[in-house]
Design a protein around this motif. Structure first.
Motif, PDB file in Angstrom:
ATOM      1  N   GLN A 244      -8.596   1.082   2.975  1.00 26.78           N
ATOM      2  CA  GLN A 244      -9.957   1.488   2.615  1.00 26.78           C
ATOM      3  C   GLN A 244     -10.043   1.913   1.157  1.00 26.78           C
ATOM      4  O   GLN A 244     -11.040   1.686   0.487  1.00 26.78           O
ATOM      5  CB  GLN A 244     -10.409   2.599   3.555  1.00 26.78           C
ATOM      6  CG  GLN A 244     -10.727   1.998   4.914  1.00 26.78           C
ATOM      7  CD  GLN A 244     -11.045   3.028   5.965  1.00 26.78           C
ATOM      8  OE1 GLN A 244     -10.466   4.117   5.978  1.00 26.78           O
ATOM      9  NE2 GLN A 244     -11.956   2.670   6.855  1.00 26.78           N
ATOM     10  N   MET A 245      -8.958   2.495   0.680  1.00 27.08           N
ATOM     11  CA  MET A 245      -8.884   2.870  -0.721  1.00 27.08           C
ATOM     12  C   MET A 245      -8.997   1.635  -1.613  1.00 27.08           C
ATOM     13  O   MET A 245      -9.745   1.607  -2.586  1.00 27.08           O
ATOM     14  CB  MET A 245      -7.533   3.541  -0.943  1.00 27.08           C
ATOM     15  CG  MET A 245      -7.531   4.504  -2.083  1.00 27.08           C
ATOM     16  SD  MET A 245      -8.413   5.964  -1.596  1.00 27.08           S
ATOM     17  CE  MET A 245      -7.278   7.206  -2.102  1.00 27.08           C
ATOM     18  N   LEU A 246      -8.245   0.611  -1.272  1.00 29.49           N
ATOM     19  CA  LEU A 246      -8.250  -0.635  -2.044  1.00 29.49           C
ATOM     20  C   LEU A 246      -9.644  -1.246  -2.065  1.00 29.49           C
ATOM     21  O   LEU A 246     -10.141  -1.680  -3.096  1.00 29.49           O
ATOM     22  CB  LEU A 246      -7.275  -1.639  -1.432  1.00 29.49           C
ATOM     23  CG  LEU A 246      -5.799  -1.490  -1.776  1.00 29.49           C
ATOM     24  CD1 LEU A 246      -4.959  -2.357  -0.864  1.00 29.49           C
ATOM     25  CD2 LEU A 246      -5.553  -1.868  -3.232  1.00 29.49           C
ATOM     26  N   GLU A 247     -10.263  -1.279  -0.909  1.00 26.89           N
ATOM     27  CA  GLU A 247     -11.586  -1.894  -0.798  1.00 26.89           C
ATOM     28  C   GLU A 247     -12.586  -1.164  -1.688  1.00 26.89           C
ATOM     29  O   GLU A 247     -13.435  -1.777  -2.325  1.00 26.89           O
ATOM     30  CB  GLU A 247     -12.042  -1.865   0.655  1.00 26.89           C
ATOM     31  CG  GLU A 247     -13.271  -2.715   0.914  1.00 26.89           C
ATOM     32  CD  GLU A 247     -13.550  -2.828   2.394  1.00 26.89           C
ATOM     33  OE1 GLU A 247     -13.222  -1.876   3.137  1.00 26.89           O
ATOM     34  OE2 GLU A 247     -14.075  -3.877   2.806  1.00 26.89           O
TER      35      GLU A 247
ATOM     36  N   ILE B 285     -11.391  -7.479  -4.769  1.00 28.47           N
ATOM     37  CA  ILE B 285     -10.893  -7.794  -3.423  1.00 28.47           C
ATOM     38  C   ILE B 285     -12.066  -8.203  -2.545  1.00 28.47           C
ATOM     39  O   ILE B 285     -13.078  -7.506  -2.481  1.00 28.47           O
ATOM     40  CB  ILE B 285     -10.167  -6.581  -2.816  1.00 28.47           C
ATOM     41  CG1 ILE B 285      -8.928  -6.260  -3.648  1.00 28.47           C
ATOM     42  CG2 ILE B 285      -9.790  -6.846  -1.370  1.00 28.47           C
ATOM     43  CD1 ILE B 285      -8.166  -5.059  -3.169  1.00 28.47           C
ATOM     44  N   ASP B 286     -11.942  -9.342  -1.902  1.00 23.68           N
ATOM     45  CA  ASP B 286     -13.056  -9.836  -1.104  1.00 23.68           C
ATOM     46  C   ASP B 286     -13.077  -9.236   0.295  1.00 23.68           C
ATOM     47  O   ASP B 286     -14.126  -8.942   0.832  1.00 23.68           O
ATOM     48  CB  ASP B 286     -12.993 -11.354  -1.033  1.00 23.68           C
ATOM     49  CG  ASP B 286     -13.149 -11.968  -2.403  1.00 23.68           C
ATOM     50  OD1 ASP B 286     -14.227 -11.820  -2.971  1.00 23.68           O
ATOM     51  OD2 ASP B 286     -12.174 -12.556  -2.910  1.00 23.68           O
ATOM     52  N   GLN B 287     -11.889  -9.116   0.885  1.00 23.45           N
ATOM     53  CA  GLN B 287     -11.839  -8.572   2.238  1.00 23.45           C
ATOM     54  C   GLN B 287     -10.549  -7.791   2.407  1.00 23.45           C
ATOM     55  O   GLN B 287      -9.547  -8.088   1.755  1.00 23.45           O
ATOM     56  CB  GLN B 287     -11.820  -9.704   3.274  1.00 23.45           C
ATOM     57  CG  GLN B 287     -13.166 -10.372   3.468  1.00 23.45           C
ATOM     58  CD  GLN B 287     -13.049 -11.546   4.414  1.00 23.45           C
ATOM     59  OE1 GLN B 287     -12.051 -12.246   4.421  1.00 23.45           O
ATOM     60  NE2 GLN B 287     -14.061 -11.734   5.229  1.00 23.45           N
TER      61      GLN B 287
ATOM     62  N   ALA C 240       0.580  -3.401   8.914  1.00 27.16           N
ATOM     63  CA  ALA C 240       0.321  -4.265   7.765  1.00 27.16           C
ATOM     64  C   ALA C 240      -1.049  -3.972   7.188  1.00 27.16           C
ATOM     65  O   ALA C 240      -1.976  -3.583   7.905  1.00 27.16           O
ATOM     66  CB  ALA C 240       0.399  -5.725   8.161  1.00 27.16           C
ATOM     67  N   THR C 241      -1.153  -4.142   5.892  1.00 25.55           N
ATOM     68  CA  THR C 241      -2.435  -4.092   5.199  1.00 25.55           C
ATOM     69  C   THR C 241      -2.598  -5.435   4.492  1.00 25.55           C
ATOM     70  O   THR C 241      -1.719  -5.840   3.730  1.00 25.55           O
ATOM     71  CB  THR C 241      -2.456  -2.957   4.168  1.00 25.55           C
ATOM     72  OG1 THR C 241      -2.181  -1.741   4.843  1.00 25.55           O
ATOM     73  CG2 THR C 241      -3.800  -2.869   3.480  1.00 25.55           C
ATOM     74  N   LEU C 242      -3.689  -6.127   4.773  1.00 29.22           N
ATOM     75  CA  LEU C 242      -3.910  -7.437   4.169  1.00 29.22           C
ATOM     76  C   LEU C 242      -5.127  -7.375   3.259  1.00 29.22           C
ATOM     77  O   LEU C 242      -6.103  -6.693   3.572  1.00 29.22           O
ATOM     78  CB  LEU C 242      -4.181  -8.488   5.247  1.00 29.22           C
ATOM     79  CG  LEU C 242      -3.116  -8.699   6.306  1.00 29.22           C
ATOM     80  CD1 LEU C 242      -3.647  -9.597   7.400  1.00 29.22           C
ATOM     81  CD2 LEU C 242      -1.905  -9.315   5.679  1.00 29.22           C
ATOM     82  N   ILE C 243      -5.050  -8.069   2.134  1.00 33.41           N
ATOM     83  CA  ILE C 243      -6.230  -8.187   1.295  1.00 33.41           C
ATOM     84  C   ILE C 243      -6.448  -9.656   0.953  1.00 33.41           C
ATOM     85  O   ILE C 243      -5.492 -10.422   0.843  1.00 33.41           O
ATOM     86  CB  ILE C 243      -6.129  -7.358  -0.008  1.00 33.41           C
ATOM     87  CG1 ILE C 243      -4.867  -7.733  -0.774  1.00 33.41           C
ATOM     88  CG2 ILE C 243      -6.157  -5.887   0.294  1.00 33.41           C
ATOM     89  CD1 ILE C 243      -4.747  -7.003  -2.083  1.00 33.41           C
ATOM     90  N   SER C 244      -7.709 -10.016   0.825  1.00 34.70           N
ATOM     91  CA  SER C 244      -8.029 -11.393   0.484  1.00 34.70           C
ATOM     92  C   SER C 244      -8.628 -11.420  -0.918  1.00 34.70           C
ATOM     93  O   SER C 244      -9.564 -10.688  -1.211  1.00 34.70           O
ATOM     94  CB  SER C 244      -9.020 -11.935   1.520  1.00 34.70           C
ATOM     95  OG  SER C 244      -9.642 -13.066   1.028  1.00 34.70           O
TER      96      SER C 244
END
Lengths: 863, 108
Positions: free
Chosen positions: A158-161, A167-169, A297-301
């Protein structure tokens, strides 16, 4: 006459592709038109018209490459080569069989390797967004070693977002062990809690239902496999499943989708998918801002690839946040790994969502395949040289009628490529019908050769050229060298005196020697592994997984009545069933060890040997601050006097009261790690283990199951024989030994065939000599000795080289593959030597028998 | 057999060979066709048609003497065989029969 104005290049082009018999008429017409056109439109336009006309001549009825043929007449000769090589193959069926068979087996084995590697590199490559979706990994310093973890702190996503608009997703993944109930079916299952973006990042098409339903925290998506397990072939969408989380919380989920069966090559998948928000119910102490809590896992698109660096650089800021709240395992840096690269990298990533690709497997398999291919090629070279003796006249005639050396070489290579082509077809057939199904049966891998795959054909074509040229170039060069005069005068001595034949045979024998001893050693090592001591006594132990303390108490009460149960123990962890890590605070550093929490009876129940000191005392309170360590622990910390030493753990002090003999908690591929035992609180008992009277194991097991069914009909039984915990590993070992044996057998067959072919050809080339000897009164023994003598030296030599080489090679292989393998011995070498010698002797025996039975008159008539 | 039906283009080629009579060789046929059809046509396309016709046995060919303006190359002359003439006739009859059946109104 103005033909110099004709476009020369186009005239040449036309001459090149036009059928010879048409050229005169057509070029005549074109030229006539050309001259008329000059008068009509001028030279420039006429030339353009001519060019156009030539180009328009490129059509099936005109094109024939007539001129081309006459200039390169050996292309026509290929037809002739084909005939002669078919004839020569038919004339010596034995050597053709040896060649084609050997090559096709070798090519078949290479195809296994191809399919193996092809499958490995295609894992998870079917996801459409594989280059955009990245897994966040964290590097952490563990006892001086920088390790990469797939697990990441919970708040990270959530921090990354929030912080990165690039970051798209984002998607969080956490796996949870739960009990699932439908009707009277109850199973322990793993459910994957994910954000709804999961099914957009990964390409898992639905067979029924809708991917968007993942937004609803009450819906659940099943894999095809699970759908079949619970519902057979029926469409379960709309049905309800009951899920029991660890803390007894029960929730009902509605099935909203079933995924289509996953592609064979995948590492990432799921059994059940539910919305990540369910973590609030699953965990009473859930805190979304807890940096100490890590998820799977944490995934980012990231759609725009140029943003990847921006993000990975910017992530350093989170290190501080994480390390403040979790000082025990400080993170050094973050790194992004795309889904496309994840499988290849997953061997280095600890606790990732993808599992590893065994590159050792590639290397070992490729070496073996190369080995066999080399053997087969050498067979070909040897037999090729010797059998060419029969074709010397043909070569002589070819040379006389104008073939130069190059043409003879081309002829031989062409023949060889043809032969390799047959071998390739047969090898493809072998691989497709036999080898790959066999390999799959052994290792449970779904390897397949997709005949439509273009890469496969490129590989086959490469094999064709490689083997065709590698095996053919030497015989071709060698044979083409001879002078015509020598051939017809009969002064060319072929094969017998060629030192290279002998070198090849020696080399071949060395390879066979290594392969055979390898097969023997692998089989022996297998037997050794299966009888290797586990460090405790698994054969008399049974265990069962219990959900809580009351279940433990109920089972304990009933099982202690059983006269065949010698002792019962409770524990939080159990041998062979996972081992949490704890960090010790040593004066100079932090040190991570495995930890078991057990009761006082555990050592006796499992047959663990206390070497020094004592086990825990039955009164649980008294030993609360005592630990028992294993030998490895003592060794690693170099403790001279382990009993009485104090170690600090979770800011408490523990005293070492005993040292237990090293035991295998994992299979024998894994080195024994330092471990400690501490006293488990009764409320934390999760395993009940029993030592039973020898021979009564299955009785007690039945009794245990019945008790379980009586007490807990709604909870699946999870228990068994302690001996069964590594059965998968032993199956795998058996499989790899069988594979090695099969390769050894192939190597033996190839080497024997090569030897047989060579001796047979050699003898048949000397029929006249032997016949004369016979007529003059030579005994069978003396002929046999004469033939044998040629090979004895070669045999001795190849064994002198092969024995140490094989010993060293296999030992290195063992050292890399197994953490614990049998001590090396010489039996492999002795067995393979005996074997090869017996092949040699029996071949010579059959040949000598043939000579002794034959009439020397026939032998002398041979021209 | 590919059948003895005449394609429209082949029919025209046969007719122009008849028209050209003694002078029916490749280039002349090509020029004849180009002026009749009012579009250019490559020698290659003509060659394909001639090969077909010869395969079907509608035409036969022989080479003539060398000519200077062709770089000393010989011409190939084409003549219709009886089968060729027959199939031309059939094609014509078929057309005329069909024309006779067309109602007058259809043409206005």
């Amino acid at each position: 006459m103005i033909d110099y104005q004709l476009p020369k290049l186009y005239l040449k082009l036309f001459e090149w592709f036009c059928r010879t018999e048409l050229f005169e008429e057509l070029q005549g017409d074109l030229e006539e038109a050309f001259e008329e056109n000059i008068k009509l439109y001028g030279a420039r336009k006429a030339r353009n018209i001519y060019r156009l006309e030539v180009l328009k001549m490129i059509r099936p009825s005109v094109v024939g490459f007539g001129q081309f043929y006459s200039k390169f007449n050996h292309l026509i000769m290929f037809k002739n080569y084909f005939k002669t090589s078919m004839r020569s193959m038919m004339r010596s069926p034995l050597s053709s069989f040896i060649n084609v068979f050997g090559l096709s087996v070798a090519i078949g084995i290479c195809l296994i390797v191809y399919a193996f590697i092809d499958q490995d590199i295609s894992v998870d490559q079917f996801h459409k967004n594989k280059h955009e979706v990245h897994v966040v990994t964290a590097f952490s310093n563990e006892d001086g070693e920088l390790l990469q973890y797939g697990q990441t702190p919970l708040p990270l996503a959530q921090m990354l977002e929030k912080d990165f608009p690039q970051i798209d997703q984002v998607c969080r993944i956490e796996d949870l062990g739960i009990v699932l109930k439908y009707g009277d079916k109850v199973f322990h299952e793993r459910v994957r809690m994910v954000d709804p973006t999961f099914l957009e990042m990964f390409t898992f098409p639905m067979q029924w239902g809708d991917t968007r339903s993942l937004k609803d925290p009450n819906s659940i998506i099943l894999s095809d496999e699970m759908s079949v397990k619970y519902f057979g072939d029926l469409n379960p969408v709309g049905k309800d499943l009951l899920m029991k989380f660890e803390d007894e919380y029960i929730k009902s989920f509605t099935i909203s989708g079933v995924a289509a069966p996953f592609p064979k090559s995948h590492a990432i998948d799921f059994d059940f998918l539910v919305n990540f928000e369910n973590i609030r119910q699953a965990e009473t102490a859930y805190d979304p801002a807890n940096w100490n809590r890590s998820i799977n896992a944490t995934l980012i698109s990231i759609r725009n690839p140029s943003n990847i660096d921006v993000i990975s650089d910017g992530m350093d800021a989170y290190k501080l946040l994480q390390n403040e709240s979790n000082p025990n395992r400080p993170i050094e840096s973050f790194a992004l790994v795309s889904i496309a690269n994840l499988h290849a990298a997953s061997n280095d990533i600890i606790n990732g969502i993808s599992y590893g690709m065994r590159k050792e497997g590639w290397v070992i398999l490729s070496i073996m395949a190369g080995f066999i291919l080399l053997l087969a090629c050498m067979n070909y070279i040897n037999i090729g040289i010797v059998s060419a003796a029969k074709r010397l006249k043909e070569i002589g005639v070819r040379k006389v009628i104008g073939a130069n050396r190059g043409l003879v070489i081309i002829q031989f290579l062409a023949e060889n490529v043809l032969l390799t082509f047959f071998a390739l077809l047969f090898g493809l057939f072998l691989a497709y019908s036999t080898f790959i199904p066999w390999f799959n049966g052994l290792f449970g891998r779904g390897l397949e050769l997709v005949l439509m795959d273009i890469d496969l054909w490129i590989f086959l074509f490469g094999m064709l050229l490689l083997t065709g040229l590698a095996s053919g170039i030497y015989p071709a060069l060698y044979i083409s060298k001879f002078q015509v005069v020598g051939i017809f005068r009969g002064s060319v001595r072929l094969g017998k005196k060629n030192p290279l034949t002998k070198i090849f045979l020696t080399f071949q024998l060395i390879l066979a020697f290594i392969a055979i001893s390898g097969g023997v050693w692998f089989t022996q090592n297998n037997a050794y592994q299966s009888t290797r001591s586990w460090g405790y006594e698994p054969s008399e132990a049974l265990y069962v997984d219990v959900p809580d303390q009351s279940a433990f108490d109920q089972l304990y009460a009933s099982m202690s009545q059983n006269p065949n149960v010698l002792s019962i123990s409770g524990s939080s962890q159990h041998l062979g069933h996972g081992m949490p890590k704890v960090t010790l605070d040593l004066p100079d550093r932090k040190y991570e060890v495995g930890q078991f929490a057990v009761d006082a009876y555990y050592f006796e129940t499992m047959g663990l040997d206390i070497l020094e000191g004592r086990a825990f005392k039955p009164n649980l309170e008294s030993d609360k601050r005592a630990i028992v360590v294993n030998e490895q622990f003592v060794h690693n910390l170099a403790l001279q006097q382990p009993i009485g030493e104090i170690v600090k753990m979770d800011s408490s002090r523990f005293e070492i009261v005993g040292v237990v003999k090293d035991f295998h908690n994992w299979d024998f591929d894994t080195k024994i790690q330092p471990m400690i035992f501490k006293v488990a609180a009764t409320k934390d008992f999760r395993y009940l283990s029993m030592k039973v009277r020898s021979g009564k194991q299955s009785d007690v097991y039945q009794g245990l199951r019945e008790e379980w069914m009586g007490h807990f009909p709604n909870t699946p039984f999870q228990g068994g024989y302690q001996e069964g915990v590594f059965s998968g590993y032993f199956d795998y070992l058996d499989s790899s030994a069988e594979f090695m044996r099969a390769l050894a057998i192939v190597a033996i067959i190839l080497a024997s065939l090569g030897l047989y072919g060579l001796i047979t050809l050699n003898v048949s080339g000397r029929v006249r000599e032997f016949s004369i000897r016979k007529v003059l009164g030579a005994s069978v023994q003396s002929v046999a000795t004469m033939i044998t003598k040629q090979y004895v030296l070669l045999f001795v030599l190849s064994m002198l080289i092969g024995a140490p080489a094989g010993y060293f090679l296999i030992e290195t292989l063992f050292d890399t593959v197994f953490a614990y393998h049998m001590p090396m011995n010489y039996s492999g070498l002795i067995i393979s030597a005996c074997f090869l010698v017996s092949v040699l002797l029996s071949t010579i025996f059959t040949q000598v028998r043939k000579i002794s039975r034959s009439n020397p008159v026939d032998g002398l008539k041979v021209e | 057999m590919k059948g003895s039906n005449l394609g429209e283009f082949q029919e025209i080629v046969l007719l122009s060979i008849l028209i050209l009579d003694d002078e029916a060789y490749g280039l002349k046929i090509q020029q004849e066709l180009s002026t009749r059809l009012k579009r250019t046509m490559s020698r290659g396309a003509l060659h394909t048609a001639l090969t077909r016709l010869e395969e079907k046995g509608f035409i036969s060919s022989h080479t003539g003497g060398a000519t200077a303006e062709r770089g000393g190359r010989r011409k190939r002359f084409y003549t219709l065989t009886n089968a060729g003439k027959e199939s031309l006739k059939q094609a014509r009859e078929l057309r005329e029969e069909m024309w006779s059946l067309v109602p007058k109104l259809g043409l206005s």
